[in-house]
Design an enzyme around this catalytic site. Structure first.
Site, PDB file in Angstrom:
ATOM      1  N   TYR A 206     -10.095  47.793   8.386  1.00  0.00           N
ATOM      2  CA  TYR A 206     -10.432  49.084   8.967  1.00  0.00           C
ATOM      3  C   TYR A 206     -10.385  48.918  10.486  1.00  0.00           C
ATOM      4  O   TYR A 206     -11.125  48.104  11.049  1.00  0.00           O
ATOM      5  CB  TYR A 206     -11.816  49.546   8.533  1.00  0.00           C
ATOM      6  CG  TYR A 206     -11.867  50.071   7.112  1.00  0.00           C
ATOM      7  CD1 TYR A 206     -11.905  51.441   6.862  1.00  0.00           C
ATOM      8  CD2 TYR A 206     -11.881  49.206   6.021  1.00  0.00           C
ATOM      9  CE1 TYR A 206     -11.955  51.935   5.566  1.00  0.00           C
ATOM     10  CE2 TYR A 206     -11.927  49.686   4.722  1.00  0.00           C
ATOM     11  CZ  TYR A 206     -11.963  51.055   4.506  1.00  0.00           C
ATOM     12  OH  TYR A 206     -11.999  51.540   3.219  1.00  0.00           O
ATOM     13  N   HIS A 392     -11.569  61.123  -3.559  1.00  0.00           N
ATOM     14  CA  HIS A 392     -11.221  59.776  -3.092  1.00  0.00           C
ATOM     15  C   HIS A 392     -11.922  58.691  -3.900  1.00  0.00           C
ATOM     16  O   HIS A 392     -13.147  58.672  -4.036  1.00  0.00           O
ATOM     17  CB  HIS A 392     -11.601  59.628  -1.616  1.00  0.00           C
ATOM     18  CG  HIS A 392     -11.275  58.276  -1.052  1.00  0.00           C
ATOM     19  ND1 HIS A 392      -9.982  57.829  -0.889  1.00  0.00           N
ATOM     20  CD2 HIS A 392     -12.072  57.270  -0.614  1.00  0.00           C
ATOM     21  CE1 HIS A 392      -9.997  56.606  -0.369  1.00  0.00           C
ATOM     22  NE2 HIS A 392     -11.258  56.246  -0.194  1.00  0.00           N
TER      23      HIS A 392
END
Length: 617
Positions: A206, A392
């Site tokens: 990330y 998601h």
């Protein structure tokens, strides 16, 4: 059905949609390019009962199109057609578990038109969304795996010749309402994108970076956001989240880029908690409805934003340098309402756990009545209106839905995807906006499959970890950013036989004291050591869905509503919100019109013709 004589018709193919008047009296509102070279274009439109396709393919031979449950060839619903000597042909097929292609007794695909020139073949065909044929795939709002193929030669009497490399697959949501196309001629844009980020050689990264919103002299609205994914990195950039940060940060931090959730992450990143936009792999540009936009330029609006990008690198590619990001279009021509985002579902945590070797496990994340009621009664008693939803999860996710309850009674599903594809995630525009009122509650439900896993799957950030989230786009904007839940941990530990801890469960990390087999293990180690079976996994699932849960109820920034941290029990609800398919009392009749239009060398007999089509997707 009258079919014009196409012999000797020559025309120029215009892939943007030009078509002779006999092709269609209606415009195709949806389109996709199925292959990376731009040789196979698909367009479609639909109504309540029927869907019509048009394929524009760079070939003078046969064209194959199909709907697959997995993206492979087995158990697929297929149509093959083309034009030979000016005569269009089309045939309905299906495949068995061995990928053998069989002629469907019920010819439910209807040829509408067909034509070719010196380079391309165009076919128009239609079918019912639900044909009531067990060999046809019912088309719903869920993700559809489209498979395709083509060949330079037409369909011969022995069957279609092997197409070689001219085949592939692509996930689409065929019944996703068309995105809004209303823009303003005076709209400007700005980009937020990374600058030559070296993607680490590990499966999940990330990466975060701060950006400053352009200064404007008065309120503006962002009306469209499109992805800027670096070419060749389409499968590396998995999703992007944009957060609103504290408005009093220092511009000197704007040049910084850093791995998110890292011990050395800049402190300023911790002020960025409110999601203002989300994009995920497979998604395209998102255009807001004509009456809604994201506000910038007022005291409540973002000055600084953090872009969080998830890089997925499971093959550990080296030397990846990425400059992907987003383009945001904005205008001084204001819409009626300001848009907001609410993240709902299961609070991302190790306390969200899924046992191994299970064909099905269900997690539930609650946006509770306590949280919604407190926020809505204070800020918008008349309710908010949801217009799009992004579902998601990660690799184990199979099926997701967002359930809506009012006074304990289930309403129609807010959103669902019963064929979830980790590599294809986009906002679902709702057919009709949905109002959420004080007293309502939501449940995000995710079904997982862990049959191929030997250890526990944990809630977390990695692609191999799991999430269960719904991002709701709504208006008018209120001060609520997260409405989530997490089941309590203590009884989950009791299930595997834990009796005593060295420290209280409220501290982290905590170490198990007894029984002896778990002595000095962390709870994650103990969970992995437990001897799981399908029966035990199902019993654990039943327990977890009934456990008291911790409520997450967040405002913008780092503030919380008073409902945050409450311990509540899951509500007892009546399940009535599943989408209803048409009732099938008998098999669909054979469409004789389709048979009469088949290429003459193909037998029109109703007996099954077995063809081996070597299409190994």
């Amino acid at each position: 059905m009258m079919i014009p004589n196409f012999v000797s018709i020559l025309f120029v193919i215009v892939t943007s949609g030009l078509c002779p008047s006999f092709c269609s009296r209606e415009v195709f509102r949806h389109s996709a390019v199925l292959d990376e070279h731009g040789k196979y274009h698909l367009k479609w439109r639909y109504d309540e009962k029927t869907i019509t396709f048009e394929t524009v393919v760079e070939t003078k031979g046969y064209v194959g199109f199909g709907l697959s449950p997995t993206g492979g060839m087995a158990f697929s619903d297929i149509v093959i057609g083309g034009v030979e000597k000016g005569q269009p042909y089309l045939q309905d097929y299906f495949t068995d578990m061995n990928r053998e292609v069989l002629r469907d007794y019920h010819q439910n695909y209807r040829l509408e038109y067909g034509m070719e020139n010196s380079t391309h073949t165009i076919l128009g065909f239609s079918r019912d969304l639900n044909t009531c044929d067990i060999n046809d795939k019912t088309i719903t709002e869920s993700t559809i795996r489209v498979i395709w193929a083509y060949h330079p030669e037409d369909f011969g009497q022995p069957g279609p010749m092997y197409h070689g490399l001219n085949r592939g697959r692509k996930s689409l949501r065929l019944l996703n309402p068309k995105s809004h196309t209303v823009t303003h001629s005076g709209a400007a844009f700005f980009d937020i994108r990374h600058n030559n980020v070296p993607v680490p050689v590990k499966d999940t990264t990330y990466w975060c970076k701060l950006f400053k919103i352009p200064e404007v002299d008065r309120k503006h609205h962002i009306i469209k956001i499109e992805p800027l994914i670096q070419k060749g990195h389409e499968n590396v950039v998995h999703h992007i989240l944009v957060y609103q940060c504290d408005s009093h940060l220092n511009d000197s931090e704007l040049e910084l880029g850093h791995e998110c959730f890292h011990p050395n992450m800049p402190d300023s990143y911790f002020t960025c908690e409110s999601v203002i936009f989300a994009w995920a792999i497979g998604g395209e540009a998102f255009t807001y409805p004509p009456h809604v936009g994201v506000s910038i330029g007022t005291s409540l609006d973002p000055v600084y934003v953090l872009m969080e990008m998830h890089y997925d690198n499971p093959t550990y590619q080296a030397d990846l340098i990425d400059s992907s990001g987003l383009r945001l279009f904005y205008t001084p021509v204001l819409r009626e309402y300001d848009a907001g985002v609410i993240e709902t579902g299961v609070w991302v945590s190790l306390y969200h756990m899924i046992p191994p070797s299970l064909p099905e496990y269900i997690s539930e994340g609650h946006c509770t009545t306590e949280c919604l009621q407190e926020a809505l009664e204070l800020e918008m008693p008349s309710g908010i209106h949801v217009f799009a939803v992004l579902l998601h999860s990660h690799l184990a996710g199979q099926s997701l839905k967002t359930r809506h309850f009012r006074n304990g009674d289930e309403q129609q599903l807010l959103a669902y995807d019963y064929a979830y594809d980790f590599n294809f995630q986009e906002f679902q525009y709702l057919k009709e906006e949905r109002t959420l009122l004080p007293g309502d509650n939501l449940v995000t439900e995710c079904k997982y499959n862990t049959k191929d896993r030997k250890n526990m799957t944990w809630g977390g950030l990695s692609t191999r970890d799991e999430m269960c989230l719904s991002y709701l786009l709504y208006y008018p904007r209120i001060n609520l950013t997260r409405c989530e839940s997490l089941p309590q941990i203590r009884k989950q530990l009791t299930f595997i036989g834990v009796k005593e801890m060295y420290t209280t469960v409220t501290t982290w990390p905590f170490i198990i004291k007894s029984p002896k087999k778990y002595n000095n293990l962390t709870f994650t180690e103990a969970m992995d050591k437990f001897s799981w079976s399908e029966k035990k996994g199902n019993a654990f699932n039943d327990l977890v869905r009934q456990l008291p849960m911790n409520v997450k109820c967040s405002r913008h920034g780092q503030e919380r509503w008073s409902a945050h941290g409450l311990i509540v029990s899951p509500p007892k609800v009546k399940q009535t919100g599943e989408p209803q398919l048409a009732t099938c009392n008998r098999a669909s009749p054979l469409h004789l019109s389709s048979v009469l239009l088949l290429f003459p060398v193909i037998s029109a007999a109703y007996s099954t013709i077995r063809i081996r089509w070597l299409m190994c997707l």
